[in-house]
Design a protein around this motif. Structure first.
Motif, mmCIF file in Angstrom:
data_model
loop_
_atom_site.group_PDB
_atom_site.id
_atom_site.type_symbol
_atom_site.label_atom_id
_atom_site.label_comp_id
_atom_site.label_asym_id
_atom_site.label_seq_id
_atom_site.Cartn_x
_atom_site.Cartn_y
_atom_site.Cartn_z
ATOM 1 N N ALA A 2 0.816 -1.222 0.000
ATOM 2 C CA ALA A 2 0.000 0.000 0.000
ATOM 3 C C ALA A 2 0.848 1.270 0.000
ATOM 4 C CB ALA A 2 -0.927 -0.002 1.208
ATOM 5 N N GLU A 3 2.159 1.119 0.212
ATOM 6 C CA GLU A 3 3.056 2.286 0.147
ATOM 7 C C GLU A 3 3.373 2.679 -1.298
ATOM 8 O OE1 GLU A 3 6.460 1.069 2.316
ATOM 9 O OE2 GLU A 3 5.424 0.903 4.233
ATOM 10 N N ILE A 4 2.985 1.822 -2.245
ATOM 11 C CA ILE A 4 3.275 2.074 -3.668
ATOM 12 C C ILE A 4 2.053 2.719 -4.313
ATOM 13 C CG2 ILE A 4 3.904 1.033 -5.880
ATOM 14 C CD1 ILE A 4 5.103 -1.309 -4.241
ATOM 15 N N VAL A 5 2.262 3.829 -4.989
ATOM 16 C CA VAL A 5 1.168 4.579 -5.619
ATOM 17 C C VAL A 5 1.284 4.487 -7.134
ATOM 18 C CG1 VAL A 5 0.115 6.862 -5.922
ATOM 19 C CG2 VAL A 5 0.972 6.165 -3.671
ATOM 20 N N HIS A 6 0.172 4.183 -7.814
ATOM 21 C CA HIS A 6 0.152 4.180 -9.281
ATOM 22 C C HIS A 6 0.166 5.630 -9.756
ATOM 23 C CE1 HIS A 6 -0.989 3.565 -13.408
ATOM 24 N NE2 HIS A 6 -0.977 2.252 -13.260
ATOM 25 N N GLU A 51 -3.147 7.748 -9.063
ATOM 26 C CA GLU A 51 -2.797 8.421 -7.816
ATOM 27 C C GLU A 51 -3.375 7.709 -6.594
ATOM 28 O OE1 GLU A 51 -3.900 12.516 -8.263
ATOM 29 O OE2 GLU A 51 -2.242 12.940 -9.626
ATOM 30 N N LYS A 52 -3.682 6.431 -6.750
ATOM 31 C CA LYS A 52 -4.123 5.603 -5.634
ATOM 32 C C LYS A 52 -3.048 4.560 -5.346
ATOM 33 C CE LYS A 52 -9.084 5.893 -6.667
ATOM 34 N NZ LYS A 52 -10.305 5.103 -6.997
ATOM 35 N N ASN A 53 -2.953 4.139 -4.048
ATOM 36 C CA ASN A 53 -2.013 3.061 -3.781
ATOM 37 C C ASN A 53 -2.540 1.785 -4.430
ATOM 38 O OD1 ASN A 53 -3.249 1.103 -1.774
ATOM 39 N ND2 ASN A 53 -3.496 3.006 -0.609
ATOM 40 N N GLU A 69 -5.496 -0.149 -2.649
ATOM 41 C CA GLU A 69 -6.776 0.565 -2.753
ATOM 42 C C GLU A 69 -7.278 0.595 -4.192
ATOM 43 O OE1 GLU A 69 -8.476 5.154 -2.197
ATOM 44 O OE2 GLU A 69 -6.420 4.626 -1.601
#
Length: 350
Positions: free
Chosen positions: A10-14, A18-20, A23
């Motif tokens: 969850a620390e990685i954002v697309h 702009e969502k992890n 999510e």
């Protein structure tokens, strides 16, 4: 354990959503056994430009968080529900002139010529970019020493922009940033053209005097697709003196001259024209024949833009990520003259 893994992911954002990735639904599955963690990442797009970067980030973070486990990250692409095609916007509005660099066949040094021309233009004070569209063997990342670059994205004016690499003050975008070398030959037809369209219209090019396009060798769908997407001011054909290479030059020139294409050809660059040993600077050895490109240029009514000999610094520069024009005054002189002639043609046709 699964929750701990998802917390790390969850620390990685697309960059685009702009969502992890938890999510945003990218993390499609997590499995754990005594020695191995396997994560499946599912991207809705059939060729998400950020898939490789996110996979790399996931592997790195999981290895750091769980050093006693073997980490496997699997990427699956393509959604089940077709998405409506967005209205086409483009980032090419700040590009003054576009120059296509082509060759009738592979192995004539087209990508090396493109890289050195770009540096020669930069040395003349121009703002320059390169689009490496050679899906069969993208070479520009190696030419400029940016093979490990993973493009990021920024949000500008409500649109996602792909940030190009920058080397030697040259903006660089390559299909090679998004595919593994072993995958290049698998790209065909719509898959390749759609990816290139995205790179053309979404790269944050900024303001450029010249954009050089390193085309795949030969003629085909990729060439026609790029021609339809960009206003190309002029084309340059790269050849060697060999007659078999010159025969392929004919096909390249005729493609650009076709009534449905109608792109002016600036001329031919004869690469590997001769070899001069360092210890015999006055000698010229014509290893691949002499003057083949010059003869065809005269017969076809196009200009011979220049001849580039075989020089060790050109080979070494390509291997080391420093185009020879930037480090060898002799090579810079040859390319400077050729670049000036191309500029004249591009401005005349632009």
């Amino acid at each position: 354990m699964e929750e701990k893994i998802k917390k790390v992911l969850a620390e990685i954002v697309h960059p685009e959503t702009e969502k992890n990735i938890v999510e945003g639904g990218v993390v499609g599955g997590v499995s754990v056994n005594a020695e191995k963690i396997t994560v499946t990442l599912h991207f809705a797009k059939s060729r998400d430009p950020f898939a490789l970067k996110i996979k790399s980030q996931a592997e790195t973070r999981l290895k750091e968080a769980f050093p006693d486990y073997t980490i496997t990250v699997i990427v699956r692409e393509g959604g089940t529900t077709p998405r409506p095609e967005p209205k086409q916007t483009t980032t090419t509005g700040g590009i003054a002139h576009v120059i296509a660099i082509a060759s009738g066949k592979g192995g004539v040094g087209k990508s090396t010529v493109t890289a050195n021309l770009a540096v020669a233009l930069r040395n003349s004070g121009y703002r320059v970019g390169i689009l490496d569209a050679d899906i069969y063997g993208p070479s520009q990342p190696k030419m400029f020493g940016v093979e490990d670059y993973l493009p990021d994205a920024v949000r500008e004016e409500g649109e996602d922009r792909i940030v190009p690499a920058e080397s030697m003050d040259i903006e660089l975008m390559s299909i090679g940033f998004f595919i593994k070398p072993t995958d290049a030959l698998l790209w065909r037809g719509a898959m390749a053209t759609n990816a290139l369209k995205q790179l053309i219209h979404q790269t944050r090019w900024g303001t450029l005097d010249f954009l050089l396009i390193d085309l795949p060798p030969g003629t085909g769908d990729i060439h026609l697709s790029i021609i339809n997407e960009l206003k190309i001011d002029t084309a340059v054909i790269v050849s060697t003196p060999q007659q078999v290479a010159v025969v392929d030059v004919v096909r390249g020139i005729e493609m650009f001259r076709n009534e449905h294409v109608d792109i002016p050809v600036a001329g031919i660059i004869e690469n590997m024209a001769w070899f001069t040993p360092e210890e015999l600077p006055d000698k010229r050895y014509y290893l691949f024949g002499k003057g083949g490109a010059r003869r065809y240029a005269e017969a076809a009514g196009v200009e011979l833009l220049g001849e580039i000999p075989i020089v060790q610094s050109i080979m070494e520069g390509s291997d080391e990520g420093h185009p020879a024009v930037g480090i060898d005054p002799r090579v810079e002189q040859w390319y400077r003259v050729i670049a000036q002639r191309i500029v004249e043609k591009a401005v005349q046709n632009g």
